[in-house]
Design an enzyme around this catalytic site. Structure first.
Site, mmCIF file in Angstrom:
data_model
loop_
_atom_site.group_PDB
_atom_site.id
_atom_site.type_symbol
_atom_site.label_atom_id
_atom_site.label_comp_id
_atom_site.label_asym_id
_atom_site.label_seq_id
_atom_site.Cartn_x
_atom_site.Cartn_y
_atom_site.Cartn_z
ATOM 1 N N ALA A 69 -25.929 -1.973 -36.339
ATOM 2 C CA ALA A 69 -26.736 -2.523 -37.439
ATOM 3 C C ALA A 69 -26.046 -3.759 -37.975
ATOM 4 C CB ALA A 69 -26.856 -1.487 -38.559
ATOM 5 N N TYR B 166 -31.994 -4.581 -46.167
ATOM 6 C CA TYR B 166 -31.204 -3.567 -45.453
ATOM 7 C C TYR B 166 -31.681 -2.145 -45.795
ATOM 8 C CZ TYR B 166 -26.948 -0.831 -44.425
ATOM 9 O OH TYR B 166 -26.060 0.115 -43.983
ATOM 10 N N PHE C 261 -16.669 0.278 -37.234
ATOM 11 C CA PHE C 261 -15.819 1.059 -38.132
ATOM 12 C C PHE C 261 -16.121 2.558 -37.981
ATOM 13 C CE2 PHE C 261 -15.802 2.260 -42.886
ATOM 14 C CZ PHE C 261 -14.515 2.745 -42.843
ATOM 15 N N ILE C 262 -17.312 2.980 -38.340
ATOM 16 C CA ILE C 262 -17.626 4.414 -38.323
ATOM 17 C C ILE C 262 -17.792 4.910 -36.882
ATOM 18 C CG2 ILE C 262 -19.241 6.195 -39.115
ATOM 19 C CD1 ILE C 262 -19.936 4.301 -41.494
ATOM 20 N N ILE D 218 -28.008 -4.584 -28.353
ATOM 21 C CA ILE D 218 -29.102 -3.609 -28.289
ATOM 22 C C ILE D 218 -30.465 -4.301 -28.188
ATOM 23 C CG2 ILE D 218 -27.948 -1.607 -29.347
ATOM 24 C CD1 ILE D 218 -29.422 -2.377 -31.984
HETATM 25 N N1 NAD Z 1 -19.866 1.258 -43.937
HETATM 26 C C1 NAD Z 1 -20.682 1.783 -44.840
HETATM 27 O O1 NAD Z 1 -20.327 1.942 -46.010
HETATM 28 C C2 NAD Z 1 -22.048 2.245 -44.455
HETATM 29 C C3 NAD Z 1 -22.832 2.844 -45.447
HETATM 30 C C4 NAD Z 1 -24.100 3.265 -45.104
HETATM 31 C C5 NAD Z 1 -24.574 3.117 -43.823
HETATM 32 N N2 NAD Z 1 -23.804 2.512 -42.876
HETATM 33 C C6 NAD Z 1 -24.362 2.385 -41.538
HETATM 34 O O2 NAD Z 1 -23.497 3.018 -40.625
HETATM 35 C C7 NAD Z 1 -23.531 2.363 -39.363
HETATM 36 C C8 NAD Z 1 -22.140 1.979 -38.957
HETATM 37 O O3 NAD Z 1 -21.606 1.140 -39.973
HETATM 38 P P1 NAD Z 1 -20.142 0.561 -39.952
HETATM 39 O O4 NAD Z 1 -19.646 0.542 -41.345
HETATM 40 O O5 NAD Z 1 -19.372 1.220 -38.894
HETATM 41 O O6 NAD Z 1 -20.470 -0.955 -39.576
HETATM 42 P P2 NAD Z 1 -19.877 -1.861 -38.407
HETATM 43 O O7 NAD Z 1 -20.435 -3.221 -38.639
HETATM 44 O O8 NAD Z 1 -18.405 -1.717 -38.344
HETATM 45 O O9 NAD Z 1 -20.530 -1.208 -37.116
HETATM 46 C C9 NAD Z 1 -21.752 -1.614 -36.569
HETATM 47 C C10 NAD Z 1 -21.482 -2.033 -35.155
HETATM 48 O O10 NAD Z 1 -22.702 -2.497 -34.568
HETATM 49 C C11 NAD Z 1 -22.415 -3.627 -33.773
HETATM 50 N N3 NAD Z 1 -23.649 -4.393 -33.657
HETATM 51 C C12 NAD Z 1 -24.305 -5.085 -34.611
HETATM 52 N N4 NAD Z 1 -25.401 -5.667 -34.110
HETATM 53 C C13 NAD Z 1 -25.440 -5.326 -32.794
HETATM 54 C C14 NAD Z 1 -26.342 -5.623 -31.740
HETATM 55 N N5 NAD Z 1 -27.412 -6.397 -31.938
HETATM 56 N N6 NAD Z 1 -26.084 -5.109 -30.516
HETATM 57 C C15 NAD Z 1 -24.998 -4.343 -30.294
HETATM 58 N N7 NAD Z 1 -24.106 -4.040 -31.260
HETATM 59 C C16 NAD Z 1 -24.336 -4.514 -32.504
HETATM 60 C C17 NAD Z 1 -21.305 -4.358 -34.500
HETATM 61 O O11 NAD Z 1 -20.534 -5.186 -33.668
HETATM 62 C C18 NAD Z 1 -20.481 -3.201 -35.050
HETATM 63 O O12 NAD Z 1 -19.434 -2.847 -34.185
HETATM 64 C C19 NAD Z 1 -24.465 1.180 -39.544
HETATM 65 O O13 NAD Z 1 -25.737 1.547 -39.091
HETATM 66 C C20 NAD Z 1 -24.466 0.967 -41.040
HETATM 67 O O14 NAD Z 1 -25.645 0.335 -41.464
HETATM 68 C C21 NAD Z 1 -22.536 2.079 -43.165
#
Ligand code: NAD
Length: 324
Positions: free
Chosen positions: A85, A151, A17-18, A64
């Site tokens: 993550a 987390y 997403f981000i 990863i």
């Molecule tokens: N969405 C939120 O509200 C939010 C808030 C605080 C922090 N975050 C952090 O921001 C970052 C991005 O979050 P997001 O909302 O885009 O989440 P997301 O789940 O959409 O993105 C994380 C990406 O990591 C990939 N991934 C997970 N495990 C993996 C692995 N072992 N190897 C390779 N790829 C892997 C997933 O497929 C996914 O595309 C994350 O670190 C998340 O913890 C998000």
């Protein structure tokens, strides 16, 4: 100075997403190469539609936890956005996987970055590090002792890990503590995001939206593109060894959120309140972003109303496509 220009940049979790928005912010700044590692456990090719065919983008569908792949991607890289993550629920459901992805792999990212002299890492941390914060608005100096989640613990550990690597090896980093991210492409069954999607389903079907509890729990919703801009600002700024809150500085209750969704959809539905079925240990969120304003020149640009409008349009279009 534009640090992105002619640089090689790795984005772990770039199909997410981000991450996908971060890449969209980077491309106009003319990087030499953007390398993405994503195992697509949550991310998707659809998220990367706007850039997957761009010749500067090199996508590795991989994990990863695969050290050979990780080192191949980090060697020769100038900058890293470490975003891969597991979600908060996934960590709780399977802490062992949470350990491997959030802790061990983040350690490997830090070690390989020090070994290959990566210039700077932007680490995706989270407001979860605070648990229920002590102060509202919450400054970065609030302590993390109220966090009760695996987390949040993993994110805090990641921040401290990078801090120790800065001290031991001079590895530059910035940690960004996102508050409640939302916007098109968001996960439609996440812990708090699912409520918006459930309400949108109700609005579409003319059914009564449910609020569990009294609707007074608050969050600080920050639009995904603003988060992406904060990431690029953190890379470009001459700032290192710092953590920043990234929020919208607006405290929105669940009831207030529903009101905005009803308003942007011109809906006259009224909610029904039901008894809360689980205890939410984090009843308030509100970011103090003065540090990010000062050192990163970051200011959110998208109001909740505008953002919810964009979310609605995206979601209704998405379900139209999947049901057509
Ligand atoms: N969405 C939120 O509200 C939010 C808030 C605080 C922090 N975050 C952090 O921001 C970052 C991005 O979050 P997001 O909302 O885009 O989440 P997301 O789940 O959409 O993105 C994380 C990406 O990591 C990939 N991934 C997970 N495990 C993996 C692995 N072992 N190897 C390779 N790829 C892997 C997933 O497929 C996914 O595309 C994350 O670190 C998340 O913890 C998000």
């Amino acid at each position: 100075m534009n640090k992105v220009k002619d640089s090689i940049i790795l984005v772990t979790g770039g199909a997410g997403f981000i991450g996908s928005y971060v890449i969209e912010e980077l491309i106009p700044l003319k990087p030499k190469k953007i390398i993405i590692i994503d195992n697509l456990i949550r991310g998707s090719r659809a998220n990367m539609k706007s850039f997957l065919d761009n010749p500067v983008v090199e996508f590795h569908e991989g994990d990863i936890r695969d050290l050979v792949l990780l080192e191949k991607c980090i060697a020769g890289t100038d900058y890293i956005f470490h975003m891969a993550a597991l979600r908060i629920n996934a960590c709780a459901a399977n802490p062992s996987d949470g350990f491997d992805v959030m802790l061990k792999s983040t350690f490997e990212v830090a070690s390989l970055s020090a070994k290959h002299k990566v210039k700077k890492i932007i680490y995706s941390s989270s407001a979860s590090v605070y648990g229920l914060a002590q102060h509202f608005p919450t400054p970065e100096t609030d302590n993390p002792y109220n966090n009760q989640t695996f987390y949040g613990a993993a994110k805090m550990w990641g921040e401290q890990l990078f801090r120790s690597f800065k001290f031991m090896y001079g590895l530059d980093y910035v940690a960004l503590r996102y508050f409640n991210a939302y916007g098109p492409r968001m996960d439609t069954d996440g812990k708090y995001t699912e409520v918006m999607i459930k309400w949108l389903d109700c609005i579409r079907d003319g059914k009564t939206p449910l609020i569990f509890g009294d609707g007074s729990t608050t969050m600080d919703f920050v639009y995904v593109r603003d988060i992406a801009k904060a990431n690029v600002a953190a890379l470009q700024a001459e700032v290192t060894d710092e953590a920043f809150n990234i929020g919208n500085c607006e405290e929105t209750s669940l009831k207030g959120l529903l009101d905005v969704l009803l308003k942007v959809n011109h809906s006259t539905l009224s909610p029904e309140f039901r008894a809360e079925n689980s205890i939410n240990p984090v009843s308030r969120r509100l970011a103090d972003i003065s540090k990010a304003k000062k050192l990163l020149d970051f200011s959110p640009t998208v109001s909740l109303e505008k953002g919810m409008k964009e979310l609605t349009e995206w979601y209704f279009e998405k379900i139209k496509i999947t049901t057509d």
